[in-house]
Structures are given as C-alpha cells and as structure tokens.
Scaffold this motif. Sequence first.
Motif, PDB file in Angstrom:
ATOM      1  N   GLY A 173       0.784  -1.230   0.000  1.00 37.49           N
ATOM      2  CA  GLY A 173       0.000   0.000   0.000  1.00 37.49           C
ATOM      3  C   GLY A 173       0.815   1.278   0.000  1.00 37.49           C
ATOM      4  N   LYS A 174       2.138   1.164  -0.027  1.00 37.85           N
ATOM      5  CA  LYS A 174       3.003   2.351   0.040  1.00 37.85           C
ATOM      6  C   LYS A 174       3.385   2.818  -1.366  1.00 37.85           C
ATOM      7  CE  LYS A 174       3.262   2.203   4.558  1.00 37.85           C
ATOM      8  NZ  LYS A 174       2.606   3.229   5.406  1.00 37.85           N
ATOM      9  N   LYS A 175       3.758   4.085  -1.442  1.00 36.41           N
ATOM     10  CA  LYS A 175       4.262   4.650  -2.687  1.00 36.41           C
ATOM     11  C   LYS A 175       5.763   4.358  -2.786  1.00 36.41           C
ATOM     12  CE  LYS A 175       0.947   8.468  -2.836  1.00 36.41           C
ATOM     13  NZ  LYS A 175       0.790   9.954  -2.838  1.00 36.41           N
ATOM     14  N   ILE A 176       6.141   3.603  -3.810  1.00 34.98           N
ATOM     15  CA  ILE A 176       7.544   3.259  -4.017  1.00 34.98           C
ATOM     16  C   ILE A 176       8.044   3.996  -5.257  1.00 34.98           C
ATOM     17  CG2 ILE A 176       9.221   1.413  -4.365  1.00 34.98           C
ATOM     18  CD1 ILE A 176       7.207  -0.560  -3.250  1.00 34.98           C
ATOM     19  N   GLY A 177       9.005   4.862  -5.073  1.00 31.21           N
ATOM     20  CA  GLY A 177       9.635   5.529  -6.206  1.00 31.21           C
ATOM     21  C   GLY A 177      10.734   4.651  -6.770  1.00 31.21           C
ATOM     22  N   VAL A 178      10.742   4.496  -8.083  1.00 28.35           N
ATOM     23  CA  VAL A 178      11.691   3.599  -8.746  1.00 28.35           C
ATOM     24  C   VAL A 178      12.459   4.378  -9.806  1.00 28.35           C
ATOM     25  CG1 VAL A 178      11.961   1.497 -10.111  1.00 28.35           C
ATOM     26  CG2 VAL A 178      10.159   1.630  -8.353  1.00 28.35           C
ATOM     27  N   ALA A 179      13.781   4.345  -9.723  1.00 26.91           N
ATOM     28  CA  ALA A 179      14.614   4.939 -10.772  1.00 26.91           C
ATOM     29  C   ALA A 179      14.804   3.932 -11.897  1.00 26.91           C
ATOM     30  CB  ALA A 179      15.971   5.341 -10.203  1.00 26.91           C
ATOM     31  N   GLY A 180      14.852   4.419 -13.112  1.00 26.16           N
ATOM     32  CA  GLY A 180      15.180   3.543 -14.233  1.00 26.16           C
ATOM     33  C   GLY A 180      13.998   2.955 -14.958  1.00 26.16           C
ATOM     34  N   GLY A 181      12.779   3.156 -14.467  1.00 26.39           N
ATOM     35  CA  GLY A 181      11.604   2.688 -15.181  1.00 26.39           C
ATOM     36  C   GLY A 181      11.171   1.290 -14.794  1.00 26.39           C
ATOM     37  N   PRO A 182      10.044   0.835 -15.333  1.00 21.19           N
ATOM     38  CA  PRO A 182       9.474  -0.458 -14.921  1.00 21.19           C
ATOM     39  C   PRO A 182      10.330  -1.660 -15.297  1.00 21.19           C
ATOM     40  CG  PRO A 182       8.233   0.499 -16.758  1.00 21.19           C
ATOM     41  CD  PRO A 182       9.160   1.554 -16.272  1.00 21.19           C
ATOM     42  N   MET A 183      11.277  -1.498 -16.245  1.00 20.10           N
ATOM     43  CA  MET A 183      12.151  -2.608 -16.625  1.00 20.10           C
ATOM     44  C   MET A 183      13.521  -2.524 -15.950  1.00 20.10           C
ATOM     45  SD  MET A 183      10.626  -4.827 -18.562  1.00 20.10           S
ATOM     46  CE  MET A 183       9.149  -4.577 -17.555  1.00 20.10           C
ATOM     47  N   ASP A 184      13.665  -1.655 -14.968  1.00 20.39           N
ATOM     48  CA  ASP A 184      14.934  -1.589 -14.240  1.00 20.39           C
ATOM     49  C   ASP A 184      15.202  -2.919 -13.553  1.00 20.39           C
ATOM     50  OD1 ASP A 184      17.183  -0.086 -12.831  1.00 20.39           O
ATOM     51  OD2 ASP A 184      15.992  -0.816 -11.131  1.00 20.39           O
ATOM     52  N   LYS A 185      16.415  -3.426 -13.690  1.00 19.49           N
ATOM     53  CA  LYS A 185      16.701  -4.774 -13.182  1.00 19.49           C
ATOM     54  C   LYS A 185      16.584  -4.868 -11.667  1.00 19.49           C
ATOM     55  CE  LYS A 185      21.685  -3.972 -13.824  1.00 19.49           C
ATOM     56  NZ  LYS A 185      21.543  -2.777 -14.677  1.00 19.49           N
ATOM     57  N   THR A 186      16.925  -3.801 -10.940  1.00 21.29           N
ATOM     58  CA  THR A 186      16.814  -3.857  -9.485  1.00 21.29           C
ATOM     59  C   THR A 186      15.347  -3.922  -9.058  1.00 21.29           C
ATOM     60  OG1 THR A 186      18.832  -2.535  -9.347  1.00 21.29           O
ATOM     61  CG2 THR A 186      17.562  -2.781  -7.337  1.00 21.29           C
ATOM     62  N   TRP A 187      14.499  -3.175  -9.732  1.00 19.86           N
ATOM     63  CA  TRP A 187      13.067  -3.224  -9.449  1.00 19.86           C
ATOM     64  C   TRP A 187      12.498  -4.612  -9.761  1.00 19.86           C
ATOM     65  CZ3 TRP A 187       8.990  -2.025  -6.978  1.00 19.86           C
ATOM     66  CH2 TRP A 187       7.705  -2.075  -7.516  1.00 19.86           C
ATOM     67  N   ALA A 232      14.327 -12.634 -16.535  1.00 19.26           N
ATOM     68  CA  ALA A 232      13.532 -12.992 -17.714  1.00 19.26           C
ATOM     69  C   ALA A 232      12.123 -13.412 -17.310  1.00 19.26           C
ATOM     70  CB  ALA A 232      14.219 -14.113 -18.492  1.00 19.26           C
ATOM     71  N   ASP A 233      12.017 -14.186 -16.224  1.00 22.69           N
ATOM     72  CA  ASP A 233      10.699 -14.630 -15.762  1.00 22.69           C
ATOM     73  C   ASP A 233       9.852 -13.448 -15.291  1.00 22.69           C
ATOM     74  OD1 ASP A 233      11.395 -17.226 -16.311  1.00 22.69           O
ATOM     75  OD2 ASP A 233      11.848 -17.762 -14.222  1.00 22.69           O
ATOM     76  N   THR A 234      10.514 -12.434 -14.716  1.00 19.98           N
ATOM     77  CA  THR A 234       9.773 -11.300 -14.163  1.00 19.98           C
ATOM     78  C   THR A 234       9.506 -10.229 -15.218  1.00 19.98           C
ATOM     79  OG1 THR A 234      10.909 -11.700 -12.062  1.00 19.98           O
ATOM     80  CG2 THR A 234       9.719  -9.625 -12.271  1.00 19.98           C
ATOM     81  N   GLY A 235      10.524  -9.906 -16.005  1.00 22.04           N
ATOM     82  CA  GLY A 235      10.393  -8.830 -16.980  1.00 22.04           C
ATOM     83  C   GLY A 235       9.844  -9.256 -18.321  1.00 22.04           C
ATOM     84  N   GLY A 236       9.953 -10.557 -18.633  1.00 22.57           N
ATOM     85  CA  GLY A 236       9.391 -11.071 -19.866  1.00 22.57           C
ATOM     86  C   GLY A 236      10.081 -10.560 -21.114  1.00 22.57           C
ATOM     87  N   GLU A 237       9.404 -10.719 -22.241  1.00 24.96           N
ATOM     88  CA  GLU A 237       9.981 -10.385 -23.546  1.00 24.96           C
ATOM     89  C   GLU A 237      10.330  -8.911 -23.661  1.00 24.96           C
ATOM     90  OE1 GLU A 237       8.908 -10.916 -28.307  1.00 24.96           O
ATOM     91  OE2 GLU A 237       7.774 -12.012 -26.769  1.00 24.96           O
TER      92      GLU A 237
END
Length: 336
Positions: free
Chosen positions: A130-144, A305-310
């Motif tokens: 339920g928290k707001k998480i700020g992510v650098a690098g966009g939705p395909m960032d490997k750390t995210w 690959a399993d998380t980020g997909g094609e």
Amino acid sequence: MPTRLYLRILAALCLLLPMSVLQAVEKPLTPLRVGVLEFGTVNWELEVIQSRELAKKRGIDLKIVPLASGDASTVALQGGAVDMIVSDWIWVTRQRAESNLYTFAPFSNAVGAVMVKPDSGIRQLADLRGKKIGVAGGPMDKTWLLLRAYAQRKLGVDLTQAAEPSYAAPPLLNELALRGQVDAALNFWNYAARLEVSGMQPLIEVPEILRGLGIEKPIPLIGWVFREDWAAANTAAVKGFLAASYEAKAILASSDAQWDRLRPKMRAENDAVFKALRAKFRAGIPTCSDPDTMTAVAATFKILADTGGEKLVGKSRSLTSGTFWPGFALPPCNKH
C-alpha cells in the motif's frame, strides 16, 4: 582499503596483457572511442586512466565521447559512433539472441537499495504494501524486477499491485523521497548513498535480495560492452584498455589522494557525501570470478527474464553463450 582487494585487482592486470602489449608504447597508438554518460560515475575511473596515461602507456589513444543517456549509448555503439560503452549483460544477451554479437567485460558490482526514512514505519518488506515506491530507471529496471521477484517469493505478492510504484529520474526521485512524496525510494547506488547521508536508511539492498532469490555470489551488474568482431580484430587494444581500467580500479581502491583529486568531478555536496560515494564505489569493484559466479549470473538472468518477460529480454530465455568476453578473466575467487 584491504590489501587483499588491492592484490586481487593487480592480479587481474597480470592476467590481462601479454608482454607484447605492454611494450606497445613505441608503436603507433590505436584509437579507441568510449561512449559514457556525461556526468556518470564511469567518468571517475576514466579520469584516472587519462590523467595517469594508463591507456596511452598500453598503446591506446583513448577518446571519451560524452553521451546523454543509456539509450544514446546503445544507439552510438550500434551505429559505430563509439567502440565501447558501459551497459549490462541483459542487453548483451538480448542482442546476441538476435544475432547481434556484442559481448561484455565486468566494470562494477555496485548496487542500489530501497531507502526509507527512519520514522516511516517501514521496517520490513511486508510494510511496503500500500506504500508509494519511487523507482529509478523505469518499470524494466533490473533492481526493481529483482525486488518484485523477491516480494513474490517471500510474500506471494506482486509489488506492482500490492504497492504504488512510480518512476522518476534518479535526481528527482531523491527529491521526492526527501520531501516525503514517496514512502520508499529504489535508486541507483550513488543516489542511495546521498539519501543515506541525508538521514534515510536502507530497508533492503540488492545483495540481500539476491540471497533471498538463491544467488549467494556477488555478481557484476554493469560492464564494458563492445562488438565481438571488433574485439577479435583489436584484441590487444581491448585487453590494453581493460588492463588500464583495472589499474585505475586498483588506484581508486587504495589511494585517498586520488579521490581528493577526483572530488570536483564527483559533484559531492559535502564531505559526508564525498566519503559515502568513495566507499560505495570501492565496495563495487569486482575482484574475482569463477564458475560459481557465472552460474549466479545465469540464475539471475533467468529470474529477470521470468519477471520482466519479452519486453526486457526479447527472444532470449537464458544467458547466451559469449555474453561474457572470453578474452577477459578476473582472478579465481578464494574458496575459504
């Protein structure tokens, strides 16, 4: 800086170059164009290479080409505007799966972290619901993506649904975090260091995430990337540059005076930030590699690959053979 780290880096140098390359200073210099983000941390190492003529003494005329973004870097490499950039092995193996034969040599193990304020009430992973998480690098960032995989394994939830992710450029994300406009910030290592100096604290760092996913070894996350056929035609220059890179790392691992000379380029806001950046950079220097390291990289790729997909990995479903350049080797890791 521990003597063991310094010695490992020096050992890497010994493995990189034959004597014929070391004697290349009397021959015409070989041009080598390196594309880097204009204000990126890679420039700190390149400054050492240039100021100490570490590439020149190996017969290389190093040209540094400033670029505006990571996308601009890959476009420049693909278009032949530069010979080498810093990127990750995800991009390399994706390209190789499409018969674009790029290859990779490790640059850094440095990693980011999820940072929170001490009074946020967030003490454990489950508190991110339920928290707001700020992510650098966009939705395909490997750390995210790794954090998402970790939350799925530990909590059975997808953080894209269980929390409120928002994506921002690293400097803006730090501002949002300090203002309390996001509850947690997942930022790159140099920005996370600034947040820690400002009073925020790590909730979880990438090594812990990796361990939770069964990856016990530190792995290189970014590296020097170049075309395989170009490297085959310029092997001495590539090995010479990588040797210069690791000699610069050895200097940065051991010399505080060198860091003092670098300080203007680092844009450190104060002494505490300067020291934090120095410590984090040193902690990210790769010092060894062995088959277990490569197994860990391959396992990490599978998770990504399993998380980020094609959208992340394209046609590749496993780490492609040749992703890591065989002409480069770090010393074997100590088993003890």
